[in-house]
Scaffold this motif. Structure first.
Motif, PDB file in Angstrom:
ATOM      1  N   VAL A  55       7.013  21.394  14.799  1.00 40.66           N
ATOM      2  CA  VAL A  55       7.557  20.239  15.501  1.00 40.66           C
ATOM      3  C   VAL A  55       6.906  20.144  16.877  1.00 40.66           C
ATOM      4  CG1 VAL A  55       9.798  20.325  14.315  1.00 40.66           C
ATOM      5  CG2 VAL A  55       9.462  21.621  16.423  1.00 40.66           C
ATOM      6  N   GLY A  56       7.222  19.068  17.596  1.00 37.67           N
ATOM      7  CA  GLY A  56       6.730  18.937  18.958  1.00 37.67           C
ATOM      8  C   GLY A  56       5.661  17.870  19.105  1.00 37.67           C
ATOM      9  N   PRO A  57       5.224  17.614  20.358  1.00 37.60           N
ATOM     10  CA  PRO A  57       4.280  16.518  20.633  1.00 37.60           C
ATOM     11  C   PRO A  57       2.933  16.675  19.945  1.00 37.60           C
ATOM     12  CG  PRO A  57       4.625  17.902  22.580  1.00 37.60           C
ATOM     13  CD  PRO A  57       5.670  18.279  21.590  1.00 37.60           C
ATOM     14  N   GLY A  58       2.470  17.919  19.762  1.00 36.09           N
ATOM     15  CA  GLY A  58       1.189  18.122  19.089  1.00 36.09           C
ATOM     16  C   GLY A  58       1.229  17.667  17.641  1.00 36.09           C
ATOM     17  N   ALA A  59       2.278  18.065  16.936  1.00 36.17           N
ATOM     18  CA  ALA A  59       2.427  17.661  15.535  1.00 36.17           C
ATOM     19  C   ALA A  59       2.599  16.155  15.427  1.00 36.17           C
ATOM     20  CB  ALA A  59       3.625  18.381  14.916  1.00 36.17           C
ATOM     21  N   TRP A 106      17.255  17.365  16.486  1.00 38.75           N
ATOM     22  CA  TRP A 106      16.546  16.378  17.316  1.00 38.75           C
ATOM     23  C   TRP A 106      15.039  16.421  17.101  1.00 38.75           C
ATOM     24  CZ3 TRP A 106      17.330  12.153  20.071  1.00 38.75           C
ATOM     25  CH2 TRP A 106      16.337  11.744  20.976  1.00 38.75           C
ATOM     26  N   GLU A 107      14.449  17.606  17.100  1.00 35.10           N
ATOM     27  CA  GLU A 107      12.995  17.716  16.963  1.00 35.10           C
ATOM     28  C   GLU A 107      12.531  17.273  15.579  1.00 35.10           C
ATOM     29  OE1 GLU A 107      11.375  21.126  19.908  1.00 35.10           O
ATOM     30  OE2 GLU A 107      12.562  21.875  18.214  1.00 35.10           O
ATOM     31  N   VAL A 108      13.278  17.615  14.556  1.00 40.58           N
ATOM     32  CA  VAL A 108      12.918  17.196  13.194  1.00 40.58           C
ATOM     33  C   VAL A 108      13.059  15.683  13.046  1.00 40.58           C
ATOM     34  CG1 VAL A 108      13.557  17.367  10.759  1.00 40.58           C
ATOM     35  CG2 VAL A 108      13.465  19.423  12.170  1.00 40.58           C
ATOM     36  N   LEU A 146       6.609  26.115  15.980  1.00 43.23           N
ATOM     37  CA  LEU A 146       7.356  26.295  14.737  1.00 43.23           C
ATOM     38  C   LEU A 146       8.852  26.308  15.033  1.00 43.23           C
ATOM     39  CD1 LEU A 146       7.423  26.951  11.689  1.00 43.23           C
ATOM     40  CD2 LEU A 146       7.426  29.374  12.329  1.00 43.23           C
ATOM     41  N   SER A 147       9.572  25.402  14.381  1.00 43.74           N
ATOM     42  CA  SER A 147      11.027  25.416  14.464  1.00 43.74           C
ATOM     43  C   SER A 147      11.548  26.480  13.502  1.00 43.74           C
ATOM     44  CB  SER A 147      11.609  24.048  14.092  1.00 43.74           C
ATOM     45  OG  SER A 147      13.007  24.133  13.916  1.00 43.74           O
ATOM     46  N   LYS A 148      12.096  27.556  14.035  1.00 41.34           N
ATOM     47  CA  LYS A 148      12.574  28.646  13.188  1.00 41.34           C
ATOM     48  C   LYS A 148      13.791  28.239  12.373  1.00 41.34           C
ATOM     49  CE  LYS A 148      10.792  32.409  16.055  1.00 41.34           C
ATOM     50  NZ  LYS A 148      11.147  33.635  16.825  1.00 41.34           N
ATOM     51  N   THR A 149      14.526  27.231  12.844  1.00 35.61           N
ATOM     52  CA  THR A 149      15.711  26.805  12.105  1.00 35.61           C
ATOM     53  C   THR A 149      15.384  25.848  10.971  1.00 35.61           C
ATOM     54  OG1 THR A 149      16.137  24.952  13.612  1.00 35.61           O
ATOM     55  CG2 THR A 149      17.152  27.067  14.155  1.00 35.61           C
ATOM     56  N   LEU A 198       1.938  12.829   2.778  1.00 35.64           N
ATOM     57  CA  LEU A 198       2.553  13.515   3.918  1.00 35.64           C
ATOM     58  C   LEU A 198       3.964  13.925   3.523  1.00 35.64           C
ATOM     59  CD1 LEU A 198       2.359  14.190   7.016  1.00 35.64           C
ATOM     60  CD2 LEU A 198       3.171  11.856   7.433  1.00 35.64           C
ATOM     61  N   THR A 199       4.335  15.186   3.757  1.00 34.68           N
ATOM     62  CA  THR A 199       5.669  15.629   3.355  1.00 34.68           C
ATOM     63  C   THR A 199       6.372  16.386   4.478  1.00 34.68           C
ATOM     64  OG1 THR A 199       5.112  17.827   2.442  1.00 34.68           O
ATOM     65  CG2 THR A 199       4.795  15.907   1.010  1.00 34.68           C
ATOM     66  N   SER A 200       7.706  16.245   4.482  1.00 31.77           N
ATOM     67  CA  SER A 200       8.534  17.000   5.417  1.00 31.77           C
ATOM     68  C   SER A 200       8.846  18.358   4.788  1.00 31.77           C
ATOM     69  CB  SER A 200       9.829  16.229   5.700  1.00 31.77           C
ATOM     70  OG  SER A 200      10.645  16.201   4.544  1.00 31.77           O
TER      71      SER A 200
END
Length: 259
Positions: free
Chosen positions: A161-165, A195-197, A153-156, A105-107
Motif C-alpha cells: 500500500v502507499g503512494p508508491g503503489a 484506509w490504506e487498502v 507492506l500492510s501486515k494486516t 490487476l488484482t487486489s
C-alpha cells in the motif's frame, strides 16, 4: 440468584466471542470500534474478549482490533479457509472472464487467491498485484507473467500500500480489475475497514476498463465504515449464488452484470 446471573453472563460472553470469531473469519480483519457498535458493548469488554481469544490461539490481537490467524499466519491449509467451497465456485466463474493476452490487476483476499489457483494451465496473461499470497499463487503458473506492485507492506492485509503503489497503478490501463471485497450494498456501494487498502482499491478501479467484485453472498447488503466506490463503478459481481437468486436482484437492477 448469583449463580443464575453468573451463568447468564457466561452465555453472553460465549455469544460475543463466537460473534467475534465469525467476523474475523469473514473479513480477515476487524476493528474494536466496529465490534463495540455491532454488539453494543463497551470497548473494555471487547478488548478483554480479544485478549482471551488471542491467548487461546483463535485470533491475532493487534492494536485496535484483531486478525484472522489462518490468513495472516498461514497456519491452516487452503481447504480450511472460511467458506472455501463457495470461494472456489466464485473463482471458477471469475477465470471465465480472463482471455489470452489480457492485463489483469488484482487486489488481495482469499477469494482472489482461489482465482489464482483456478487459472487454466494454458492461459497466457499478465497479472499485476501487490498481494503477497496472490503473487505466490500467480508465480506458480507456467505461462502467465507477473508484475509486482511495490511499496510499504500492510501486515494486516498482506498487500503493498502507499503512494508508491498508487502511483504505479496510476500508470496502468488494464483490461480487468478483480477486487476481493469486505462489503457491498447496492445503495451505499463497496466499503471496507482499512484506509490504506481503500485508497489502493480506488486507484485500481480507475486503472481498469472493467472492475469485477468477487465476494461470498454473506458480505452482500452489508456496510463497512470506509467507502471504496459507488455501485455503478462495478461492472460485474460474482458470488457463489445462482445469478437469478433474489438476493442479487438489487444489484441486477442497478445495472451490474451478475455471474
Amino acid at each position: 440468584m448469583l449463580f443464575s446471573r453468573t451463568i447468564a453472563l457466561l452465555m453472553l460472553k460465549k455469544e460475543r466471542q463466537a460473534f467475534i470469531i465469525h467476523q474475523v473469519e469473514l473479513h480477515n480483519k476487524v476493528l474494536c470500534t466496529d465490534l463495540c457498535a455491532k454488539m453494543q458493548v463497551s470497548d473494555d469488554t471487547v478488548r478483554r474478549d480479544l485478549v482471551e481469544l488471542s491467548e487461546k490461539g483463535l485470533i491475532i490481537k493487534v492494536h485496535g482490533g484483531a486478525l484472522s490467524r489462518s490468513f495472516f499466519s498461514g497456519q491452516t491449509t487452503r481447504e480450511l479457509t472460511y467458506s472455501f467451497q463457495q470461494k472456489q465456485s466464485i473463482a471458477s466463474k471469475a477465470v471465465s472472464l480472463i482471455s489470452n493476452g489480457m492485463y489483469v490487476l488484482t487486489s488481495g483476499g482469499t477469494t482472489i487467491v482461489e482465482m489464482a489457483h483456478a487459472l487454466p494451465q494454458n492461459l497466457q496473461a499478465t497479472f499485476i498485484s501487490g498481494s503477497i499470497p496472490a503473487l505466490m499463487a500467480y508465480a506458480q503458473h507456467p505461462l502467465c507473467d507477473v508484475i509486482v506492485l511495490g511499496d510499504k507492506l500492510s501486515k494486516t492485509s498482506n498487500i503493498t500500500v502507499g503512494p508508491g503503489a498508487i502511483a504505479q497503478i496510476g500508470n496502468l490501463h488494464v483490461d480487468l480489475c478483480f477486487l476481493g471485497i469486505n462489503a457491498f450494498d447496492p445503495q451505499v456501494g463497496v466499503t471496507d475497514n482499512d484506509w490504506e487498502v481503500v485508497q489502493l482499491k480506488k486507484a485500481m478501479i480507475g486503472a481498469a476498463r472493467k472492475t469485477v467484485c468477487l465476494t461470498i453472498s454473506e458480505k452482500l447488503h452489508t456496510v463497512q465504515p470506509l467507502k471504496v466506490c459507488a455501485a455503478n463503478a462495478i461492472h460485474t459481481l460474482i458470488t457463489e449464488l445462482d445469478p437469478d437468486d433474489k438476493m442479487l436482484k438489487p444489484f441486477r437492477d442497478a445495472g451490474i452484470q451478475v455471474l
